[in-house]
Design a protein around this motif. Structure first.
Motif: not given
Length: 450
Positions: A292-298, A406-409, A411-424
Protein backbone atom coordinates in the motif's frame (compact mmCIF):
# COMPACT_ATOMS: atom_id res chain seq x y z
CA UNK A 1 29.72 37.58 55.09
CA UNK A 2 30.48 40.60 52.91
CA UNK A 3 30.58 44.09 54.45
CA UNK A 4 29.84 47.53 53.03
CA UNK A 5 31.05 51.05 53.80
CA UNK A 6 31.14 54.35 51.94
CA UNK A 7 33.78 56.92 50.98
CA UNK A 8 34.08 60.10 48.94
CA UNK A 9 35.89 59.85 45.60
CA UNK A 10 37.24 63.32 44.63
CA UNK A 11 39.49 62.27 41.74
CA UNK A 12 37.23 63.25 38.84
CA UNK A 13 35.18 66.08 40.29
CA UNK A 14 35.51 69.84 40.75
CA UNK A 15 37.52 71.07 43.70
CA UNK A 16 35.50 70.86 46.87
CA UNK A 17 33.21 68.09 45.54
CA UNK A 18 33.25 64.31 45.35
CA UNK A 19 31.12 61.27 44.41
CA UNK A 20 29.89 59.03 47.23
CA UNK A 21 30.85 55.43 46.52
CA UNK A 22 30.15 52.13 48.26
CA UNK A 23 33.07 49.87 49.07
CA UNK A 24 32.10 46.20 49.40
CA UNK A 25 34.57 43.75 50.93
CA UNK A 26 34.24 39.99 50.52
CA UNK A 27 36.93 37.37 51.23
CA UNK A 28 39.54 40.15 51.41
CA UNK A 29 38.57 41.39 47.96
CA UNK A 30 37.18 44.89 47.54
CA UNK A 31 35.05 46.47 44.83
CA UNK A 32 33.66 49.99 44.60
CA UNK A 33 30.20 50.98 43.32
CA UNK A 34 29.14 54.52 42.54
CA UNK A 35 25.97 56.00 44.07
CA UNK A 36 26.25 58.86 41.52
CA UNK A 37 25.65 61.26 44.42
CA UNK A 38 27.82 64.36 43.90
CA UNK A 39 28.28 66.24 47.15
CA UNK A 40 30.48 69.01 48.66
CA UNK A 41 33.32 67.57 50.72
CA UNK A 42 32.31 69.72 53.70
CA UNK A 43 28.81 68.30 53.65
CA UNK A 44 30.12 64.74 53.33
CA UNK A 45 32.33 65.31 56.39
CA UNK A 46 29.24 66.34 58.38
CA UNK A 47 27.42 63.17 57.24
CA UNK A 48 30.30 60.99 58.41
CA UNK A 49 30.19 62.67 61.84
CA UNK A 50 26.47 61.88 62.14
CA UNK A 51 27.02 58.16 61.47
CA UNK A 52 24.08 55.93 60.56
CA UNK A 53 21.62 57.82 62.81
CA UNK A 54 21.20 61.55 62.29
CA UNK A 55 20.80 63.82 65.31
CA UNK A 56 17.19 64.95 65.56
CA UNK A 57 18.28 68.51 66.38
CA UNK A 58 19.91 68.96 62.93
CA UNK A 59 18.08 71.59 60.87
CA UNK A 60 20.33 71.64 57.76
CA UNK A 61 18.00 70.33 54.98
CA UNK A 62 20.87 69.43 52.61
CA UNK A 63 22.51 67.40 55.35
CA UNK A 64 19.22 65.63 56.15
CA UNK A 65 18.45 64.86 52.50
CA UNK A 66 21.86 63.44 51.64
CA UNK A 67 21.94 61.45 54.89
CA UNK A 68 18.58 59.96 54.00
CA UNK A 69 19.80 59.08 50.50
CA UNK A 70 22.77 57.27 51.98
CA UNK A 71 21.30 55.68 55.12
CA UNK A 72 17.58 55.91 54.60
CA UNK A 73 14.99 57.27 56.99
CA UNK A 74 12.53 55.91 59.50
CA UNK A 75 10.03 58.59 58.56
CA UNK A 76 7.52 56.94 56.23
CA UNK A 77 6.34 60.35 54.97
CA UNK A 78 9.62 61.00 53.17
CA UNK A 79 10.47 59.69 49.69
CA UNK A 80 13.69 58.17 51.01
CA UNK A 81 12.38 54.87 52.39
CA UNK A 82 15.85 53.37 52.39
CA UNK A 83 19.29 54.52 51.28
CA UNK A 84 22.27 53.03 49.49
CA UNK A 85 23.82 51.54 52.62
CA UNK A 86 20.51 49.92 53.59
CA UNK A 87 20.09 48.57 50.07
CA UNK A 88 23.61 47.14 49.99
CA UNK A 89 23.22 45.47 53.39
CA UNK A 90 19.85 44.06 52.37
CA UNK A 91 21.34 42.56 49.18
CA UNK A 92 24.32 41.12 51.06
CA UNK A 93 21.96 39.47 53.55
CA UNK A 94 19.79 38.13 50.74
CA UNK A 95 22.73 36.56 48.89
CA UNK A 96 24.25 35.11 52.05
CA UNK A 97 26.75 32.34 51.28
CA UNK A 98 25.97 32.70 47.56
CA UNK A 99 27.39 36.23 47.48
CA UNK A 100 29.38 37.28 44.43
CA UNK A 101 30.21 40.74 43.14
CA UNK A 102 28.47 40.36 39.76
CA UNK A 103 25.16 39.39 41.29
CA UNK A 104 25.51 42.12 43.90
CA UNK A 105 25.95 44.73 41.16
CA UNK A 106 22.92 43.41 39.25
CA UNK A 107 20.77 43.56 42.38
CA UNK A 108 22.02 47.03 43.31
CA UNK A 109 21.45 48.43 39.81
CA UNK A 110 17.87 47.14 39.80
CA UNK A 111 17.02 47.74 43.44
CA UNK A 112 13.58 49.26 43.89
CA UNK A 113 12.77 49.29 40.19
CA UNK A 114 9.39 48.05 39.09
CA UNK A 115 9.64 44.67 37.38
CA UNK A 116 9.24 45.20 33.65
CA UNK A 117 7.02 42.53 32.17
CA UNK A 118 8.81 41.27 29.06
CA UNK A 119 6.64 40.04 26.22
CA UNK A 120 5.74 36.47 27.25
CA UNK A 121 6.15 35.40 23.64
CA UNK A 122 9.93 35.79 23.96
CA UNK A 123 9.96 32.97 26.53
CA UNK A 124 11.20 30.16 24.28
CA UNK A 125 10.13 27.32 26.58
CA UNK A 126 6.56 28.64 26.59
CA UNK A 127 6.74 29.07 22.81
CA UNK A 128 7.73 25.40 22.46
CA UNK A 129 4.92 24.25 24.76
CA UNK A 130 2.36 26.39 22.92
CA UNK A 131 3.46 24.90 19.60
CA UNK A 132 3.30 21.40 21.09
CA UNK A 133 -0.22 21.89 22.46
CA UNK A 134 -1.42 23.44 19.21
CA UNK A 135 -0.15 20.57 17.06
CA UNK A 136 -1.55 17.94 19.42
CA UNK A 137 -4.96 19.62 19.40
CA UNK A 138 -4.94 19.27 15.60
CA UNK A 139 -4.16 15.55 15.86
CA UNK A 140 -0.44 15.84 15.04
CA UNK A 141 0.57 14.02 18.20
CA UNK A 142 4.09 12.87 17.23
CA UNK A 143 5.06 16.21 15.71
CA UNK A 144 3.65 18.05 18.70
CA UNK A 145 5.41 15.76 21.16
CA UNK A 146 8.78 16.68 19.63
CA UNK A 147 8.30 20.34 20.59
CA UNK A 148 7.50 19.31 24.15
CA UNK A 149 10.61 17.13 24.29
CA UNK A 150 12.79 20.04 23.12
CA UNK A 151 11.31 22.23 25.88
CA UNK A 152 12.18 19.56 28.47
CA UNK A 153 15.68 19.20 27.05
CA UNK A 154 16.42 22.93 27.29
CA UNK A 155 14.87 23.11 30.75
CA UNK A 156 17.22 20.34 31.93
CA UNK A 157 20.19 22.02 30.22
CA UNK A 158 19.47 25.35 31.95
CA UNK A 159 19.34 23.52 35.29
CA UNK A 160 22.67 21.88 34.46
CA UNK A 161 24.28 25.23 33.56
CA UNK A 162 23.06 26.85 36.75
CA UNK A 163 24.83 24.13 38.71
CA UNK A 164 28.15 24.01 36.84
CA UNK A 165 28.38 27.64 35.67
CA UNK A 166 26.11 29.70 37.97
CA UNK A 167 27.27 33.09 36.63
CA UNK A 168 26.44 32.34 33.00
CA UNK A 169 22.66 32.66 33.24
CA UNK A 170 21.40 35.58 35.28
CA UNK A 171 19.52 35.90 37.45
CA UNK A 172 19.91 32.37 38.78
CA UNK A 173 16.60 32.58 40.62
CA UNK A 174 13.50 32.64 38.41
CA UNK A 175 15.61 32.66 35.25
CA UNK A 176 13.59 32.70 32.01
CA UNK A 177 15.18 31.28 28.86
CA UNK A 178 14.49 33.69 26.01
CA UNK A 179 15.28 33.64 22.30
CA UNK A 180 18.20 36.05 22.73
CA UNK A 181 19.93 33.65 25.15
CA UNK A 182 20.21 30.97 22.46
CA UNK A 183 23.20 31.76 20.28
CA UNK A 184 25.63 29.42 18.50
CA UNK A 185 27.81 29.06 21.62
CA UNK A 186 24.77 28.10 23.69
CA UNK A 187 23.70 25.51 21.10
CA UNK A 188 27.20 24.05 20.74
CA UNK A 189 27.42 23.60 24.51
CA UNK A 190 23.91 22.13 24.55
CA UNK A 191 24.90 19.69 21.78
CA UNK A 192 27.93 18.51 23.79
CA UNK A 193 25.74 18.15 26.88
CA UNK A 194 23.20 16.12 24.88
CA UNK A 195 25.95 13.69 23.87
CA UNK A 196 26.63 13.03 27.56
CA UNK A 197 23.37 13.57 29.43
CA UNK A 198 20.73 14.36 26.85
CA UNK A 199 18.55 11.29 27.23
CA UNK A 200 16.58 11.38 30.46
CA UNK A 201 16.61 8.00 32.19
CA UNK A 202 13.35 6.15 32.73
CA UNK A 203 14.97 3.94 35.33
CA UNK A 204 14.72 4.41 39.09
CA UNK A 205 18.37 5.46 39.34
CA UNK A 206 17.50 8.64 37.40
CA UNK A 207 20.86 8.66 35.61
CA UNK A 208 20.81 10.34 32.20
CA UNK A 209 22.37 8.68 29.18
CA UNK A 210 23.84 10.04 25.91
CA UNK A 211 21.56 11.20 23.11
CA UNK A 212 22.35 10.28 19.52
CA UNK A 213 23.36 12.65 16.73
CA UNK A 214 20.00 11.87 15.12
CA UNK A 215 18.11 13.04 18.22
CA UNK A 216 20.19 16.21 18.46
CA UNK A 217 19.48 16.87 14.77
CA UNK A 218 15.72 16.38 15.21
CA UNK A 219 15.62 18.64 18.28
CA UNK A 220 17.71 21.30 16.49
CA UNK A 221 15.46 21.34 13.45
CA UNK A 222 12.41 21.54 15.73
CA UNK A 223 13.98 24.56 17.43
CA UNK A 224 14.58 26.17 14.01
CA UNK A 225 10.83 26.05 13.38
CA UNK A 226 10.20 27.99 16.59
CA UNK A 227 12.78 30.63 15.61
CA UNK A 228 11.33 30.93 12.11
CA UNK A 229 7.81 31.30 13.52
CA UNK A 230 9.00 34.02 15.92
CA UNK A 231 10.78 35.91 13.12
CA UNK A 232 7.74 35.65 10.85
CA UNK A 233 5.53 36.98 13.66
CA UNK A 234 8.07 39.80 14.31
CA UNK A 235 8.50 38.66 17.91
CA UNK A 236 12.27 38.61 17.43
CA UNK A 237 14.69 40.13 14.94
CA UNK A 238 16.23 37.82 12.34
CA UNK A 239 19.67 39.07 13.41
CA UNK A 240 19.59 36.74 16.46
CA UNK A 241 18.87 33.64 14.33
CA UNK A 242 21.52 31.17 15.61
CA UNK A 243 21.54 28.73 12.67
CA UNK A 244 23.35 28.71 9.33
CA UNK A 245 26.80 29.50 7.95
CA UNK A 246 29.28 30.46 10.69
CA UNK A 247 26.58 29.67 13.24
CA UNK A 248 25.21 26.41 14.67
CA UNK A 249 24.58 23.69 12.09
CA UNK A 250 22.26 20.87 13.25
CA UNK A 251 23.90 17.43 12.89
CA UNK A 252 22.42 15.39 10.07
CA UNK A 253 22.80 12.02 11.82
CA UNK A 254 23.47 8.80 10.04
CA UNK A 255 21.06 7.73 7.33
CA UNK A 256 20.95 4.05 8.18
CA UNK A 257 19.73 1.85 5.36
CA UNK A 258 16.24 0.55 6.18
CA UNK A 259 15.25 -1.02 2.86
CA UNK A 260 15.28 -4.81 2.48
CA UNK A 261 16.73 -6.69 -0.45
CA UNK A 262 14.34 -8.07 -3.06
CA UNK A 263 15.16 -11.63 -2.01
CA UNK A 264 14.28 -10.86 1.63
CA UNK A 265 10.98 -9.30 0.57
CA UNK A 266 10.16 -12.32 -1.61
CA UNK A 267 10.86 -14.60 1.37
CA UNK A 268 8.52 -12.58 3.58
CA UNK A 269 5.75 -12.77 0.97
CA UNK A 270 5.73 -16.59 1.01
CA UNK A 271 6.18 -17.05 4.78
CA UNK A 272 3.31 -19.04 6.31
CA UNK A 273 1.95 -18.20 9.77
CA UNK A 274 -0.60 -20.12 11.80
CA UNK A 275 -4.10 -18.82 11.09
CA UNK A 276 -5.62 -16.36 13.54
CA UNK A 277 -2.41 -15.66 15.45
CA UNK A 278 -0.82 -12.31 16.27
CA UNK A 279 2.11 -13.43 14.13
CA UNK A 280 -0.18 -13.78 11.14
CA UNK A 281 -1.84 -10.42 11.82
CA UNK A 282 1.57 -8.76 12.16
CA UNK A 283 2.78 -10.27 8.89
CA UNK A 284 -0.42 -9.24 7.11
CA UNK A 285 -0.33 -5.64 8.35
CA UNK A 286 3.35 -5.35 7.43
CA UNK A 287 2.63 -6.59 3.90
CA UNK A 288 -0.44 -4.33 3.67
CA UNK A 289 1.87 -1.41 4.36
CA UNK A 290 4.42 -2.61 1.81
CA UNK A 291 1.88 -3.17 -0.97
CA UNK A 292 0.00 0.00 0.00
CA UNK A 293 2.61 2.54 -1.07
CA UNK A 294 4.48 2.08 2.20
CA UNK A 295 1.47 3.42 4.11
CA UNK A 296 2.35 4.00 7.76
CA UNK A 297 0.35 2.29 10.50
CA UNK A 298 -1.39 5.44 11.68
CA UNK A 299 -2.94 5.80 8.23
CA UNK A 300 -3.70 2.07 7.94
CA UNK A 301 -5.64 1.95 11.19
CA UNK A 302 -7.53 5.18 10.35
CA UNK A 303 -8.79 3.82 7.00
CA UNK A 304 -12.58 3.63 6.68
CA UNK A 305 -14.70 1.75 4.19
CA UNK A 306 -15.50 5.12 2.63
CA UNK A 307 -11.82 5.32 1.56
CA UNK A 308 -12.37 2.43 -0.86
CA UNK A 309 -13.65 3.60 -4.24
CA UNK A 310 -13.76 2.83 -7.97
CA UNK A 311 -15.64 -0.42 -7.54
CA UNK A 312 -13.36 -1.59 -4.72
CA UNK A 313 -10.20 -1.24 -6.78
CA UNK A 314 -8.60 1.81 -5.12
CA UNK A 315 -7.97 3.24 -1.67
CA UNK A 316 -8.00 7.04 -1.58
CA UNK A 317 -7.02 8.64 1.70
CA UNK A 318 -5.53 11.73 3.32
CA UNK A 319 -2.39 11.28 5.41
CA UNK A 320 -2.99 11.82 9.14
CA UNK A 321 0.43 13.43 9.41
CA UNK A 322 -0.42 16.25 7.00
CA UNK A 323 -4.00 17.10 7.94
CA UNK A 324 -3.13 20.79 8.17
CA UNK A 325 -1.75 20.67 4.62
CA UNK A 326 -3.75 17.87 2.95
CA UNK A 327 -1.93 15.21 0.96
CA UNK A 328 -4.25 12.87 -0.94
CA UNK A 329 -2.87 9.45 -1.90
CA UNK A 330 -4.37 6.84 -4.21
CA UNK A 331 -3.44 3.15 -3.84
CA UNK A 332 -4.34 0.29 -6.14
CA UNK A 333 -5.67 -2.64 -4.09
CA UNK A 334 -4.04 -5.91 -5.13
CA UNK A 335 -5.33 -9.41 -4.41
CA UNK A 336 -3.05 -9.89 -1.40
CA UNK A 337 -4.35 -6.69 0.19
CA UNK A 338 -7.95 -7.85 -0.26
CA UNK A 339 -7.11 -11.16 1.42
CA UNK A 340 -5.74 -9.21 4.39
CA UNK A 341 -8.83 -6.98 4.55
CA UNK A 342 -11.16 -9.99 4.42
CA UNK A 343 -9.18 -11.79 7.11
CA UNK A 344 -8.85 -8.92 9.61
CA UNK A 345 -11.40 -6.37 8.47
CA UNK A 346 -14.29 -5.01 10.51
CA UNK A 347 -17.54 -6.98 10.24
CA UNK A 348 -19.37 -3.68 9.92
CA UNK A 349 -18.88 -2.39 6.41
CA UNK A 350 -20.85 0.86 6.45
CA UNK A 351 -18.96 3.87 5.12
CA UNK A 352 -18.33 5.36 8.57
CA UNK A 353 -16.75 2.19 10.00
CA UNK A 354 -13.00 1.62 10.15
CA UNK A 355 -11.67 -1.10 7.85
CA UNK A 356 -9.58 -2.57 10.65
CA UNK A 357 -11.38 -2.77 14.03
CA UNK A 358 -8.64 -1.45 16.34
CA UNK A 359 -10.05 2.11 16.41
CA UNK A 360 -13.48 3.69 16.80
CA UNK A 361 -14.85 7.24 16.79
CA UNK A 362 -15.46 7.26 20.54
CA UNK A 363 -11.72 7.17 21.29
CA UNK A 364 -9.83 10.37 22.07
CA UNK A 365 -6.80 11.42 20.03
CA UNK A 366 -4.51 10.27 22.84
CA UNK A 367 -6.24 6.87 23.08
CA UNK A 368 -5.95 6.39 19.31
CA UNK A 369 -2.27 7.26 19.44
CA UNK A 370 -1.74 4.67 22.19
CA UNK A 371 -3.52 1.94 20.21
CA UNK A 372 -1.52 2.68 17.06
CA UNK A 373 1.69 2.62 19.11
CA UNK A 374 0.78 -0.74 20.67
CA UNK A 375 -0.11 -2.21 17.25
CA UNK A 376 3.23 -1.08 15.82
CA UNK A 377 5.05 -2.47 18.84
CA UNK A 378 3.40 -5.90 18.49
CA UNK A 379 3.97 -5.95 14.73
CA UNK A 380 7.66 -5.16 15.17
CA UNK A 381 7.98 -7.87 17.80
CA UNK A 382 6.49 -10.64 15.66
CA UNK A 383 8.06 -9.49 12.39
CA UNK A 384 11.53 -9.52 13.91
CA UNK A 385 10.87 -13.04 15.19
CA UNK A 386 9.88 -14.01 11.65
CA UNK A 387 13.11 -12.44 10.41
CA UNK A 388 15.12 -14.55 12.87
CA UNK A 389 13.37 -17.73 11.72
CA UNK A 390 14.14 -16.92 8.09
CA UNK A 391 17.71 -15.86 8.71
CA UNK A 392 17.12 -12.27 7.60
CA UNK A 393 19.85 -10.13 9.13
CA UNK A 394 18.02 -6.81 8.84
CA UNK A 395 15.28 -5.68 11.23
CA UNK A 396 11.73 -6.05 9.93
CA UNK A 397 10.14 -3.10 11.70
CA UNK A 398 7.14 -1.30 10.19
CA UNK A 399 9.45 1.50 9.06
CA UNK A 400 11.30 -1.01 6.86
CA UNK A 401 8.09 -1.78 4.98
CA UNK A 402 7.78 1.87 3.92
CA UNK A 403 11.44 2.24 3.01
CA UNK A 404 11.42 -1.06 1.15
CA UNK A 405 8.43 0.01 -0.97
CA UNK A 406 10.24 3.21 -1.97
CA UNK A 407 13.48 1.43 -2.76
CA UNK A 408 11.76 -1.33 -4.76
CA UNK A 409 10.06 1.35 -6.85
CA UNK A 410 13.47 2.88 -7.52
CA UNK A 411 14.95 -0.51 -8.42
CA UNK A 412 12.11 -0.93 -10.92
CA UNK A 413 13.14 2.39 -12.51
CA UNK A 414 10.08 4.34 -11.33
CA UNK A 415 10.54 8.13 -11.70
CA UNK A 416 11.49 9.89 -8.49
CA UNK A 417 8.48 12.21 -8.82
CA UNK A 418 6.15 9.18 -8.92
CA UNK A 419 7.74 7.69 -5.78
CA UNK A 420 7.36 11.05 -4.05
CA UNK A 421 3.64 11.17 -4.88
CA UNK A 422 3.08 7.56 -3.82
CA UNK A 423 4.70 8.21 -0.44
CA UNK A 424 2.84 11.49 0.01
CA UNK A 425 5.96 13.60 0.48
CA UNK A 426 5.97 17.37 -0.03
CA UNK A 427 9.61 17.58 -1.10
CA UNK A 428 11.81 15.42 -3.33
CA UNK A 429 14.63 15.70 -0.78
CA UNK A 430 12.48 13.77 1.73
CA UNK A 431 11.90 11.03 -0.81
CA UNK A 432 15.61 10.80 -1.59
CA UNK A 433 16.37 10.20 2.08
CA UNK A 434 14.01 7.22 2.02
CA UNK A 435 15.73 5.49 -0.85
CA UNK A 436 18.21 2.89 0.26
CA UNK A 437 21.13 1.75 -1.85
CA UNK A 438 20.94 -1.11 -4.34
CA UNK A 439 21.90 -4.60 -3.17
CA UNK A 440 25.59 -5.31 -2.93
CA UNK A 441 25.38 -7.63 -5.95
CA UNK A 442 23.94 -4.87 -8.13
CA UNK A 443 26.56 -2.43 -6.94
CA UNK A 444 29.32 -4.92 -7.74
CA UNK A 445 27.82 -5.47 -11.15
CA UNK A 446 28.08 -1.76 -11.94
CA UNK A 447 31.64 -1.64 -10.63
CA UNK A 448 32.67 -4.64 -12.71
CA UNK A 449 31.60 -2.78 -15.85
CA UNK A 450 34.07 0.04 -15.21
Amino acid sequence: MATVNHFLDTRKTDNGFGIIKLRVTHNREQKDYSTKLKIPTTLYDKIKKQGSEIDGRVKDLDLINYHNLLYGTKNNNTIYSDGFIVRAKSIIKKLGNNFNFDTFKHELDNYGKDIILVDERTDILKALIRKSDNLKSRGQITHGTNFGLVAKSFSRFVEYLQNVDPFRLKPKKNFILRFEHIDSDFLNDWSLWMKKYGKSSQKKDGLATPASETTIGIYSRTLKIIFNDAIASKIIDKEIYPFGKNEFIPPAGKNIKKALSKSDIDSIKIYQSENGTLEQRSLDLWLFSYFGNGMNFTDILHLKWSNISDNKKVIVFQRQKTKGNPTIISIKINERMWDIINRWGNERKDIDSYIFPMLNDKLSIIERKAIVHQTVKLTNKYMNKIGEKMGIKSDLNTYHARHSFATQMMRNNAPLQMIKEKLGHKRLSTTESYLGSFEEEAENEYIDKL
